[in-house]
Write an enzyme that holds these catalytic residues in place. Sequence first.
Site, PDB file in Angstrom:
ATOM      1  N   LYS A  27     -22.315   5.946  14.461  1.00 31.08           N
ATOM      2  CA  LYS A  27     -21.194   5.553  13.593  1.00 31.08           C
ATOM      3  C   LYS A  27     -21.723   4.810  12.364  1.00 31.08           C
ATOM      4  O   LYS A  27     -21.354   5.099  11.231  1.00 31.08           O
ATOM      5  CB  LYS A  27     -20.247   4.656  14.393  1.00 31.08           C
ATOM      6  CG  LYS A  27     -19.136   4.026  13.581  1.00 31.08           C
ATOM      7  CD  LYS A  27     -18.420   2.960  14.414  1.00 31.08           C
ATOM      8  CE  LYS A  27     -17.371   2.218  13.606  1.00 31.08           C
ATOM      9  NZ  LYS A  27     -16.179   3.028  13.332  1.00 31.08           N
ATOM     10  N   GLU A 620      -0.327  14.468  24.541  1.00 28.32           N
ATOM     11  CA  GLU A 620      -1.702  14.827  24.895  1.00 28.32           C
ATOM     12  C   GLU A 620      -1.968  14.766  26.396  1.00 28.32           C
ATOM     13  O   GLU A 620      -2.887  15.413  26.875  1.00 28.32           O
ATOM     14  CB  GLU A 620      -2.701  13.945  24.152  1.00 28.32           C
ATOM     15  CG  GLU A 620      -2.882  12.598  24.806  1.00 28.32           C
ATOM     16  CD  GLU A 620      -3.656  11.618  23.944  1.00 28.32           C
ATOM     17  OE1 GLU A 620      -3.529  11.688  22.720  1.00 28.32           O
ATOM     18  OE2 GLU A 620      -4.363  10.792  24.510  1.00 28.32           O
ATOM     19  N   HIS A 709      -5.080  10.243   7.872  1.00 33.37           N
ATOM     20  CA  HIS A 709      -6.419  10.553   8.393  1.00 33.37           C
ATOM     21  C   HIS A 709      -7.401  10.824   7.266  1.00 33.37           C
ATOM     22  O   HIS A 709      -8.582  11.003   7.501  1.00 33.37           O
ATOM     23  CB  HIS A 709      -6.366  11.763   9.329  1.00 33.37           C
ATOM     24  CG  HIS A 709      -5.496  11.533  10.531  1.00 33.37           C
ATOM     25  ND1 HIS A 709      -4.228  12.039  10.626  1.00 33.37           N
ATOM     26  CD2 HIS A 709      -5.703  10.810  11.648  1.00 33.37           C
ATOM     27  CE1 HIS A 709      -3.705  11.656  11.775  1.00 33.37           C
ATOM     28  NE2 HIS A 709      -4.578  10.903  12.410  1.00 33.37           N
TER      29      HIS A 709
END
Length: 772
Positions: A27, A620, A709
Amino acid sequence: MTTKSAAAASRATVHGYPRQGPDRELKKAIEGYWKGRVTADALHATAAGLRRDNWQQLAEAGVREVPTGDFSLYDHVLDTSVMVGAVPARHRAAVEADALDGYFAMARGTQDVAPLEMTKWFDTNYHYLVPELGPDTVFSADSAKQKAELTEAVSHGHTARPVLVGPVTYLLLAKPAPEVAADFEPLTLLDRLLPVYAEVLADLRAAGAEWVQLDEPALVADRSAAELNAAARAYRELGALTDRPKLLVASYFDRLGEALPVLAKAPVEGLAMDFTGPAASNLDDLAGVGGLPGKRLVAGVVDGRNVWINDLKKSLGTLASLLGFADRVDVAPSCSLLHVPLNAAVEREVNPEVGRWLAFARQKAEEVVTLAKGLSEGTEVIAGGLSANSSALTSRSSSQLTRDPVVRARSQAVTDADARRSQPYQERAAAQRARLGLPLLPTTTIGSFPQTGELRTARADLRAGRLDPKGYDERIAAEIRDVLAFQEQAGIDVLVHGEPERNDMVQYFAERLDGYVATQHGWVQSYGTRYVRPPILAGDISRPEPMTVGWTRYAQSQTSRPVKGMLTGPVTMLAWSFVRDDQPQAETARQVALALRDEVSDLESAGTAVIQVDEPALRETLPLRADGHAEYLGWATESFRLATASVRADTQIHTHMCYAEFGDIISAINDIDADVISLEAARSHMQVADELAAAGYPREVGPGVYDIHSPRVPDADEVASLLRKGLAAIPAERLWVNPDCGLKTRGWPEVRSALENLVAAAVTVRSEVAGR
Ligand code: GLN
Ligand code: ZN
């Protein structure tokens, strides 16, 4: 128990491993690259180092065949799009100019070009980038990444098995590109795609792969005859290739069902199957098809998606029954270990009693090695492991932590009426209109505002003792005042406090509920460089004291506009945690719902007029197969209503769900009986508004008009045109204006402009509506 030894010795393997590294090095390197602080070479070197360490860890644990190609700088489905040359036209120039920047442009978008749509990977919390295909898509093979990673593993001395998303799953996960007719079916491209896979397979064989794994998890969902025929054809053709490695077709997350006979008959050398949870019936189904004579079976007996230690004895029993079904039975976790954290051994702050019950990726690798050994060499050789395992299992089932009699009694006493609002929606809507006095097309946000560096520093300082709780609270209060002031000035109608006190929407509540256990390092990839630390539902759930009332009351005291109370719903509290596997999820959900119900009542008593209970995860966790839907949706909707139904008519219950495809749960969205729902819609061009309208959804809706996003800021015209699309489906009296989701991952400058544009668009469209 002694098992007979297998014809061929069993080996341990895994389908994939966490990518991020022990300290989320990946990351940091990727985000550093985005900010220009890390060079491409340095990023690639970090990535290669992480792969090397992962393989080495696996090899040291005794895993004999390591996966390659499962690693990714963003997402393995995006990697597959690159591998088959399915780069959308709008990204082609960027990809040609610079492959790495073009890759990230597809993933995240740029100011000028929208990214690929992102959605959940089956019923997990991992998000993949949806391939965009059309009748004109031309595939071309690019096996560079797969080959390079295989070569790397081999050069480190490993036997490696490249793992690819299989062609059928790839097409079933794809969507028509935005410029293409919506009824275009990507699966019709199979004949064009197979030669590309053939080329990649030949390349991998040339690069030294004995086996290649093709992941076909899409085959564990209900599939039409045409889809099953496509799968049969795909593997008949790939199997018939002469220049290819051995093929292992992998399935996970549920049983193969009707796809099992298809794959059993296919001319491939191996199948990987899940034997955990709902997939356990694969065992009987294998008997039904007469086993897999001559094939290799990779048996997923260790739950790859949860954190509990395996019941080794039970797994050995399963493995022993599988021995007769295949030529060789290897042992693996049920799916890629991407879905669990890296290492339970570093969790020093977890109660040691609970710590004994936990297995993360490293421990699961050890479990499959132990099982393979027991299976090949007899249980005597793993006697020590078996007895340690059985005493840990006993400690869990008999622990005080897992049983609270007060919680159990309350949950058993719940009645149907507890989970129903006392007034019908129309009455509530009128009472709420009178109390709130909002304009047409009211504007709001989903809850969180940017989590700034200062906030993260304050949290770290608090943890490290550099900041006392009072000092921390002052910073939170200042942040709340700033967030409110901005919203007032921007002209937003229903305000939020911005959630600055919350590190994560599930973790925050988990830390305040008894029965939950938090980890310090248990990171799991959600999408791209976003990682979450799912808490662990270890015991019965109760709420020792109010969790959000203080900050909500403070925020409301700063403004005359309504401030939403903000809670995370029971289904999401389960979905984004590691759940108990020792009681039905319905029971766990009910316990969480009762704790939230008390919080809702306390918020209402404190004067909160609007309470949002987020359920972004409702879709989900829908079981992959339709025969499981009714039961799941029954407890999921009941728990939402149980959490919210106690409020007065004039208290407005909002919910938020972030996904764009929910056709199969539209009636559940109705059943939860929330007064207002906000949904993700910007990337899918307001499709949800049409779907809701078509289903006759009667209440208020806020389809998102700002894609959070992406760092891209939509201008007011763009937002206004989305709103007009929304109005074509939903009447102005019931349409809200809001972003797709919370703003915590965005930066302040983008958020400021985007919300100003959003309000400007609402003002424009309001006056158009008034002028009609
Ligand atoms: N209220 C949450 C937020 O705004 C909702 C997040 C989500 O839906 N994932 O951050
Ligand atoms: Zn959301």
